[in-house]
Design an enzyme around this catalytic site. Sequence first.
Site, PDB file in Angstrom:
ATOM      1  N   ASP A 395       0.306  23.949   5.855  1.00 33.91           N
ATOM      2  CA  ASP A 395       1.001  24.345   7.258  1.00 33.91           C
ATOM      3  C   ASP A 395       0.927  23.079   8.013  1.00 33.91           C
ATOM      4  O   ASP A 395       0.139  22.062   7.818  1.00 33.91           O
ATOM      5  CB  ASP A 395       0.041  25.438   7.806  1.00 33.91           C
ATOM      6  CG  ASP A 395       0.717  25.679   9.239  1.00 33.91           C
ATOM      7  OD1 ASP A 395       1.796  25.857   9.559  1.00 33.91           O
ATOM      8  OD2 ASP A 395      -0.334  25.816  10.326  1.00 33.91           O
ATOM      9  N   ASP A 652       8.350  24.604  12.009  1.00 32.73           N
ATOM     10  CA  ASP A 652       9.193  23.675  13.124  1.00 32.73           C
ATOM     11  C   ASP A 652      10.411  23.143  12.361  1.00 32.73           C
ATOM     12  O   ASP A 652      10.830  23.312  11.419  1.00 32.73           O
ATOM     13  CB  ASP A 652       8.400  22.588  13.056  1.00 32.73           C
ATOM     14  CG  ASP A 652       8.012  22.171  14.483  1.00 32.73           C
ATOM     15  OD1 ASP A 652       8.996  22.200  15.366  1.00 32.73           O
ATOM     16  OD2 ASP A 652       7.012  21.666  15.081  1.00 32.73           O
ATOM     17  N   ASP A 769      -0.213  31.944   8.572  1.00 32.49           N
ATOM     18  CA  ASP A 769      -0.618  31.358   7.332  1.00 32.49           C
ATOM     19  C   ASP A 769      -1.388  32.363   6.403  1.00 32.49           C
ATOM     20  O   ASP A 769      -1.342  31.951   5.182  1.00 32.49           O
ATOM     21  CB  ASP A 769      -1.123  29.958   7.413  1.00 32.49           C
ATOM     22  CG  ASP A 769      -0.679  28.954   8.247  1.00 32.49           C
ATOM     23  OD1 ASP A 769       0.631  28.808   8.049  1.00 32.49           O
ATOM     24  OD2 ASP A 769      -1.201  28.514   8.974  1.00 32.49           O
TER      25      ASP A 769
END
Lengths: 1086, 445
Positions: A395, A652, A769
């Site tokens: 991540d 993102d 996650d």
Amino acid sequence: MNIAVCSSESSYEPAGEVLQGNDGASTLLTRIKDEEWSDDRLNVPERNPDRYFDSWRVMNQYFLLIACLQLWSTITPVSPATTWGPLAIIFIVSASKEAWDDYNRYLSDKKANERRIWVVKDGVRRQVKAQEIHVGNIVWLHENDEIPCDLVLIGTSDPQGICYVETAALDGETDLKTRIIPSICANLSPEQLGKIKGVVECPNPDNDIRRFDANMRLFPPTTDNEKCPLTISNTLLQSCYLRYSEWACGVAVYTGNETKSGMSRGTAEPKLTSADSMIDKLTVAIFVFQIVVVLVLGLAGNIWKNSHGRKQWYLMYPPEGPWYEFLVIPLRFELLCSIMIPISIKVTLDLAKSVYAKFIDCDDQMFDWETSTPAHSANTAISEDLGQVEYILSDKTGTLTENKMIFRRCCISDTLYGDNNGDALKDVGLLNAVSSNDPNVVKFLMVMALCNTVVPIKSNDGTISYKAQSQDEEALVNAASNLNMVLTNKDSSSVEICFNGSKFYYELLDVLEFTSDRKRMSIVVKEIGSGKFLLLSKGADEAIFPRSCPGQEIKTYQEAVEMYSHLGLRTLCLGWRDLEEGEYKEWSKKFQDASCSLDNRENKIAEVCHSLEKDIHILGITAIEDRLQDGVPETIKLLRNAGISVWMLTGDKQNTAIQIGLLCNLITPESNGQLLSINGKTEDDILRSLDKALVVMKTSPERKDLAFVLDGCALEIILKHSLESFTRLAMLSTTAICCRMTPLQKAQLVGILKSSGSLTLAIGDGGNDVRMIQEANVGVGISGREGLQAARAADYSIGKFKFLKRLILVHGRYSYNRTAFISQYSFYKSLLICFIQILFSFSSGVSGTSLFNSISLMAYNVFYTSLPVMTIIFDKDISETTVLQYPQILLYSQAGRLLNPSTFAGWFGRSLYHALAVFLITVHAYADEKSDMEELSMVALSGCIWLQAFVVTLDTNSFTYPQIILVWGNFVAFYVINLILSVVPSLQMHNVMLRLCNQPSYWITMALIVTVGMGPVLALRYLRKVFQPSAIDVLQQIEQTNRHIETYRNMESSSGTYLDHLLTDLRRNKDSIHQPLLSESLACSR
Amino acid sequence: MSQVNSGAAGPSAGSDVAAATASTKRNKPQYHAFTQQQLPACKPILSPHMVIPVLAFVGLVFIPIGLACIAASNKVVEVVYRYDTKCVPGNMLHNKVAYIQNASIDKTCTIVLKVPRDMKRPIFIYYQLEKFYQNHRRYTTSRSDMQLRDPKQASAITEFCKPEAYAANGSPIVPCGLVAWSLFNDTYSFAHRRGRGGHTEALTVIKSGISWRSDRGHVFGNHVFPKNFQNSSLVGGGQLDPTKPVSSSANFRAFFLLPSSSSVSTMMDGDCGGVQLSEQEDLMVWMRTAALPRFRLYGRVEADLGAGELLAVEVRNNYNSYSFAGKKAVVLSTSGLLGGRNAFLGRAYVVTGVACFVLALQLTLLCLDDFILKIYYDKAGDLWLSRGWKTFFHEHHLNAGDLLICTFDGHDLLTFKVFSISHCRVLYDTSGVAEGGEDPQVSGA
């Protein structure tokens, strides 16, 4: 019972079926009614043995079968104790471990179950045990109480109907969450609360702690019969704590194992390491070998019996045997050979694995001083997999970065602030604009301060601190307050802000919540002074720009977003819209309806929100910096050098992700690397770019660093149409950046890599996650700012990303090496004793006589040989610093070089050779008048023990005192035990050891066995070291040299070159190196 | 305006620090070299410096030991005489089984042995029975140790003794089982003639003390008397005296370690006076089953025999080894340091020692050989560097990109000038420490 709670079945429909009133409730509640409140953990004791059986079922059944066969005295060569004993020990050890856990669980459950809780039952308020709470009871809680079951909030001490809960135990988030009573329960006095009647319609129990789509109706006379929607913010969930509220009361909706926390506690599937599955395959191979041996010897035995045996009058073979006579000899051999599969391997490996886990827990160098979190391994069984990791899926936010958001720059109405000094808060232009009340800037700051879910908490000395779920929001509110726009107070319906000393009040009407699909959030407020309705929005640029008002010029903003993301900053776009009162009212009704729907609520709400969030006047862009964690670039470089492919999966934007990727060494800049982008507007475009990337990847020279970038929607299309070529691309590429990923997609990527046979490690810190972490072979959680959710779900939790290198390169590699030795050694020692038995059978008329007596056989397997091998768990082939210096060495364990069919063949050969050496030497040295059975067997057994000690010693790379003590202590213990045994007259071994110790020929024989047994092994190993050194040998050489001659010219670099050469070879031949010995060896060598 | 802290954790910064240190202390794993896997370790690696001396040392130690063992074994005088066919009359040779099973034939047969070398007392007498599988599973388990140990357990025979568990009348057999039933019953008596034409003198065969001292009274109980033994129609082997306990009570002495290091003398009772009569010691010896199908043990003679003496052995050939074509032999042997005559250990030691030595030598040569570079011309007349080149490459730390200039004197010296990638001349230091040096030279062939 005052409130009926109905669980409608999955279809959520039948309002009509919902029974009314308190008398009907009892029938309705039958499904859950009689359940005692019990913690889910209560069930674990029954479940765990299952799990235990699952992984070892086949092996256990095998041993049980053998043990049962041994009860038949005609065929058993040794007393049944040889198998029953170890079997019992193994079961006692595991069972007592389980029992201890169960007992502790029982204690904690009992404590939880017997807690006294105030409950309104049958109209009377009284204290009951927590386990007696039934669905529909009204539960009264006080400040700092732990919530005993899932409740729907109906009343609090707060006049606004608010209370705060701490959900840390549920999701690990430490901030306080606001919980609010449903609208229809407002205005109820505490007295009324005990008497209300109504129906709560709720879905079947599930484990989603963020969703509760239910309805509530209260019956007259309390209120009108109106349906009121319930959401997660109306609930108090089990195992949370009530904070900052004097009291709260709620209706129990789920109890016992059906609570949200109970349902989500479900047991994860036990993970099997690749080393374990390799061991399983080897076990099967040995089993097949054993069957062959048994059949051959059984046949030979029957032939001997008929050709020779019947002539031996002293054997008194009856002329006619029973019908099963032909089976007797094969079955005897089966029992003799049953020890080929070591019964102790499971216990030994379990023990070793738990020691590896302890080493990780105790590791001083993986202790994070900043947050004072030590590394922890929740799963003790999979340390070897750490050493074989091929893919790391990481991540970004909070894992690679610190997740410490700092407001750095902004762009307000075409002016960029913070460009010159990198900090907008110190930008004179902005400060001036604030002090001069520039309307655009004020609006911008107002959105920053208002449009969020941050809770301001005023402490006694007047300072305000903010509790926020999102780090970004916290950064924005803090930045706004630094620019004099202070969020001072907030409750469920009103907000108070203070700008340049003057206060403004707003009525908080609606919150259009953030979801990962919408990628934006908005709030609707009413300005108290002017009565104006305002929609304030913030969100990702691509979610806001398309909704800007038609006339507005957004080009500068787009450029600003582009620029900021090139700097690796996180951008948010802020917007504003004036609402007409009529428009709002109309919309509000629709919103209410959507919020009430039981079916597909999320989509309906999104649709309604969508209708309001249009024509937004864009105010500006904020840019928030999230710094890289300490040591991340070095760690990633090291891991990539170790031959691990590192993928970054993030939610993102692509540009931000690429920037971070460059910063942390994930991808190399243009000159040496190439970034292949897989994108496109249409499906065809995307698939075409995928094919193109694949071609480039295949044809590019090896040195070039290639990576591909892909975003969420591209992945979705690829998964649908072209999974195969994507898998091929994934196998070829060492680096990838996947942006705009949803949690599910992250898990899907892990699944793709896993299904192609790679060993994956997922590392992350947040709740998003968790799925990926659970899906991966090894899940690592970072106990970070986003709570402990990931760390809880993970197999390992560490404080910082940089500890990953130590976890993999040091702990993983050592664990793999050690397990490889222990497992193969276990087979070796079992095979050794078994081969001796087989050899002996040739001199005993192939009748299946056991050379060794029962006690010796049992002790050999359980005591004499299991202790020395445990010393390997302290062994280190090369030092930690060397490993970190030459991370390529990980390829060795990654490719499974130490545990595969060919290494196993080596051990197999060694055991055969040693068996021959021991048997032949013993038989010849103790021929003729000395050939007493007991003596001979003891000589052979001691020969084995001597060899064991030397084998372990030869295979140990570094000797520490516990190792020396264990190996040679065990050796001494063998003699002590046998001397003691030889004093007991009733044993067959009576006096044997005493006599032997007095014979010089015994000691001479031992020395001969050791020399003959170890000499060739030593010589072979030496020759290999000199003429075909492995990378490990070279590194050991380097270590040695560096210690002696510190400044020897070129030593390091030249050996380094040679090493590189070796290691490159290693990489190239990763898959093709082993000669297949077993049918599936190619597949299983990894 | 109220004071605002920029950091969320701001307001209680002071207490936070204190809390953090406290929790740090609590969470921090305690440092210990053991848990950190940092224990001081010794890491020997298999270098020539280690392996070659070890091998040489082993060779050095093993060869003398081996020679000593051979010498010890050679000192033992052993006379073996196989009599199984010799003792069958010529007319019965075609049907030896019928011969041995016919009880009416007198089976005494006399054989004459010549003593090859002087034999010093004690001289042990063995019988050697081949192809007799005392280690057969059916056989080894057919006994009851409980019954032998304790008179009260006489009837507590387990099913293991079958098929020799009960006599025809249903009462238990003591000792039961196939092992006891098939007791060896050939007997030998010896007479020797001193010198040529000397008078014949009988030799006493002492049969006491031939069993394990620890067996007497422990494994074989003191008050256990044979019962119903060899009563059935099918007689296996020897008879036992029903009046004697299976173990001699007079010989009841706790075992203890004898200082003697010889296995045979440990096995034998030290009582040389011959006062003690054998109390079923034959049985005890027999019941210590042998692991190999070739085994022996009979008794001993306390007399010295001179070289060339003739020994007359009167054999009562009772035992049926003919049905399984087993050989029988009588053996006279003195006892040495390592027991009977067995050259195996000595030879194995010598072979192993020599092998180690040779290996050490070979490895030394290999080590030296490393520095020899093979140079040869191929058919086209090109010069090639072969064996040793790789080692040369590594020894001199050559890297890819280095420039080498070689001068070949045409015979056996090849001189290299090495320039590193930075065009600097690389000088090698042959003495090992100091700077400066010379170019590598290689002798070739």
